[in-house]
Scaffold this active site. Structure first.
Site, PDB file in Angstrom:
ATOM      1  N   VAL A  96     -58.137  28.038  40.621  1.00 24.75           N
ATOM      2  CA  VAL A  96     -58.045  28.326  42.055  1.00 24.75           C
ATOM      3  C   VAL A  96     -57.811  27.016  42.829  1.00 24.75           C
ATOM      4  CG1 VAL A  96     -60.533  28.165  42.585  1.00 24.75           C
ATOM      5  CG2 VAL A  96     -59.114  29.751  43.862  1.00 24.75           C
ATOM      6  N   GLN A  97     -58.290  25.905  42.248  1.00 26.74           N
ATOM      7  CA  GLN A  97     -58.128  24.586  42.896  1.00 26.74           C
ATOM      8  C   GLN A  97     -56.672  24.132  42.927  1.00 26.74           C
ATOM      9  OE1 GLN A  97     -61.587  21.856  41.281  1.00 26.74           O
ATOM     10  NE2 GLN A  97     -61.203  23.546  39.900  1.00 26.74           N
ATOM     11  N   ARG A 102     -59.701  16.681  34.837  1.00 23.24           N
ATOM     12  CA  ARG A 102     -59.518  16.118  33.495  1.00 23.24           C
ATOM     13  C   ARG A 102     -60.505  14.976  33.281  1.00 23.24           C
ATOM     14  NH1 ARG A 102     -54.894  17.359  30.494  1.00 23.24           N
ATOM     15  NH2 ARG A 102     -53.796  18.032  32.341  1.00 23.24           N
ATOM     16  N   GLY A 145     -48.426  12.396  32.834  1.00 21.05           N
ATOM     17  CA  GLY A 145     -47.542  12.714  31.710  1.00 21.05           C
ATOM     18  C   GLY A 145     -46.086  12.711  32.153  1.00 21.05           C
ATOM     19  N   ILE A 175     -53.469  17.234  41.329  1.00 20.65           N
ATOM     20  CA  ILE A 175     -54.730  17.366  42.078  1.00 20.65           C
ATOM     21  C   ILE A 175     -55.778  16.375  41.581  1.00 20.65           C
ATOM     22  CG2 ILE A 175     -54.339  19.797  42.673  1.00 20.65           C
ATOM     23  CD1 ILE A 175     -56.581  20.435  40.543  1.00 20.65           C
ATOM     24  N   ASP A 176     -55.622  15.841  40.361  1.00 22.31           N
ATOM     25  CA  ASP A 176     -56.653  14.973  39.772  1.00 22.31           C
ATOM     26  C   ASP A 176     -56.787  13.620  40.479  1.00 22.31           C
ATOM     27  OD1 ASP A 176     -56.766  17.028  37.966  1.00 22.31           O
ATOM     28  OD2 ASP A 176     -55.736  15.960  36.360  1.00 22.31           O
ATOM     29  N   ALA A 213     -73.344  17.564  48.645  1.00 23.61           N
ATOM     30  CA  ALA A 213     -74.039  17.851  47.380  1.00 23.61           C
ATOM     31  C   ALA A 213     -75.249  16.939  47.189  1.00 23.61           C
ATOM     32  CB  ALA A 213     -73.062  17.662  46.221  1.00 23.61           C
ATOM     33  N   GLY A 257     -47.424  14.492  37.445  1.00 22.32           N
ATOM     34  CA  GLY A 257     -48.600  13.663  37.190  1.00 22.32           C
ATOM     35  C   GLY A 257     -48.330  12.576  36.157  1.00 22.32           C
TER      36      GLY A 257
HETATM   37  O1  F6P Z   1     -53.928  17.900  35.726  1.00 21.05           O
HETATM   38  C1  F6P Z   1     -54.249  18.978  36.518  1.00 21.05           C
HETATM   39  C2  F6P Z   1     -55.224  19.890  35.825  1.00 21.05           C
HETATM   40  O2  F6P Z   1     -55.482  20.974  36.691  1.00 21.05           O
HETATM   41  C3  F6P Z   1     -56.528  19.242  35.355  1.00 21.05           C
HETATM   42  O3  F6P Z   1     -57.449  19.064  36.404  1.00 21.05           O
HETATM   43  C4  F6P Z   1     -56.974  20.210  34.314  1.00 21.05           C
HETATM   44  O4  F6P Z   1     -57.829  19.591  33.361  1.00 21.05           O
HETATM   45  C5  F6P Z   1     -55.686  20.646  33.682  1.00 21.05           C
HETATM   46  O5  F6P Z   1     -54.668  20.404  34.640  1.00 21.05           O
HETATM   47  C6  F6P Z   1     -55.622  22.071  33.262  1.00 21.05           C
HETATM   48  O6  F6P Z   1     -54.410  22.247  32.628  1.00 21.05           O
HETATM   49  P1  F6P Z   1     -53.760  23.655  32.289  1.00 21.05           P
HETATM   50  O7  F6P Z   1     -53.436  24.329  33.588  1.00 21.05           O
HETATM   51  O8  F6P Z   1     -52.556  23.313  31.489  1.00 21.05           O
HETATM   52  O9  F6P Z   1     -54.806  24.410  31.542  1.00 21.05           O
END
Ligand code: F6P
Length: 315
Positions: free
Chosen positions: A246-247, A165, A98, A120-121, A180, A96
């Site tokens: 789960v997503q 995020r 980062g 996934i974001d 929705a 992603g």
């Molecule tokens: O960037 C993917 C993501 O799943 C974000 O949607 C979420 O905020 C974050 O990672 C959660 O991060 P971690 O699995 O490090 O808690």
């Protein structure tokens, strides 16, 4: 290397990178556990059979991790040294925002890098879709469909919280395709009273349920939102479901597998053609490449046409 949060589609992409490289007479090493693995010299030679049987698997067989410290020059220089010591000529980073920053840093130090967007974001600049987004959306709408069954049996309203995020993409799209009543995203402010008004309007129109999809980064979310809504007279009782990690799991969909194959092949073929310092991306039907510099300095914006669409279709 796969880095950052895992995303469905990483495995078929690793397979595509490895097999395209081997098919072109190259040798391939997998770096385990992202940038931290790079610094530890955690490399493993990969053959064609090592990436067999993974095309259908979520997660990443290379393992992954977050390592924000890689923003520091001392770690970048150590990473460069590890790559040189291992005799590596080019690095493919699947991850992603980062991770693209980490790849860009190595590129700025003169190492040939290629980025492949996976998160996934769907918040990465330079690609319409990142790996994992389609699978995550399918997971979310399956959950929404199930929640609607129980919601309408009890005449309840469900607030469904998605990941993302600071991006509202997952909430926005799943709100539209999941039917929705309302979508709450970080990119569009809304007052609690307006949320309550939309839900009581649904009640008055005779709906037996109401679904509100909320992005985790939206200003209104979580139990505080539920408590505020339950204190207002909307006709419905509210419940909260946070979908959480789960997503991020599950078998990559047909779309993600094909995108993974196309990204992986394009990444290696571009490196062989002498192109580097870029990220492959989907633009329309084509796989293009965009400088990592641009990926890391520009911001992907939410398409607010989708927001208007979501509100219109809820009526
Ligand atoms: O960037 C993917 C993501 O799943 C974000 O949607 C979420 O905020 C974050 O990672 C959660 O991060 P971690 O699995 O490090 O808690």
């Amino acid at each position: 290397m796969t880095a950052g949060g895992d995303a469905p589609g990483m495995n078929p992409c690793v397979r595509a990178v490895v097999r395209t490289a081997l098919g072109n007479g190259l040798r391939v090493k997998g770096i385990r556990c992202g940038f931290e693995g790079l610094l530890a010299g955690d490399f493993k030679e990969l053959g064609a059979r090592d990436v067999g049987g993974i095309i259908q698997k979520g997660g990443t067989v290379l393992m992954t991790g977050r390592f924000p410290e890689f923003a520091e020059l001392r770690y970048q220089r150590l990473g460069l040294r590890k790559l040189n010591e291992a005799g590596i000529d080019a690095l493919v980073v699947i991850g992603g925002e980062g991770s693209m920053n980490g790849a860009r840093a190595l590129g700025q130090l003169g190492f040939p890098v290629m980025g492949i967007p996976a998160s996934i974001d769907n918040d990465i600049y330079g690609t319409q879709m990142a790996l994992g987004v389609d699978t995550a959306l399918n997971t979310i709408i399956e959950a929404i469909d199930k929640l609607r069954d129980t919601a309408s049996s009890h005449q309840r309203a469900f607030v469904v919280e998605t990941m993302g995020r600071s991006s509202g993409y997952l909430a926005l799209i799943s709100g539209i395709i999941g039917g929705a009543e309302l979508v709450l995203i970080p990119e569009q402010d809304i007052a609690t009273e307006e949320v309550a008004a939309a839900v009581s309007d649904a009640y008055v129109r005779g709906k037996t349920h109401a679904i509100i999809v909320v992005a985790e980064g939206a200003s209104l979310h979580g139990q505080a939102l539920i408590d505020a809504l339950n204190a207002m007279n909307t006709g419905f009782q509210f419940r909260l479901t946070i979908l959480g990690h789960v997503q991020r799991g599950g078998r990559p969909t047909a779309f993600d597998r094909l995108l993974a194959a196309r990204f992986g092949v394009s990444a290696v073929e571009r490196l062989l053609a002498g192109e580097h310092g870029v990220m492959v991306g989907l633009q329309g039907r084509e796989i293009s490449a965009i400088p990592l510099e641009q990926v890391c300095t520009e911001k992907r914006r939410a398409n607010l046409d989708y927001y208007r669409m979501a509100r219109m279709l809820a009526k």
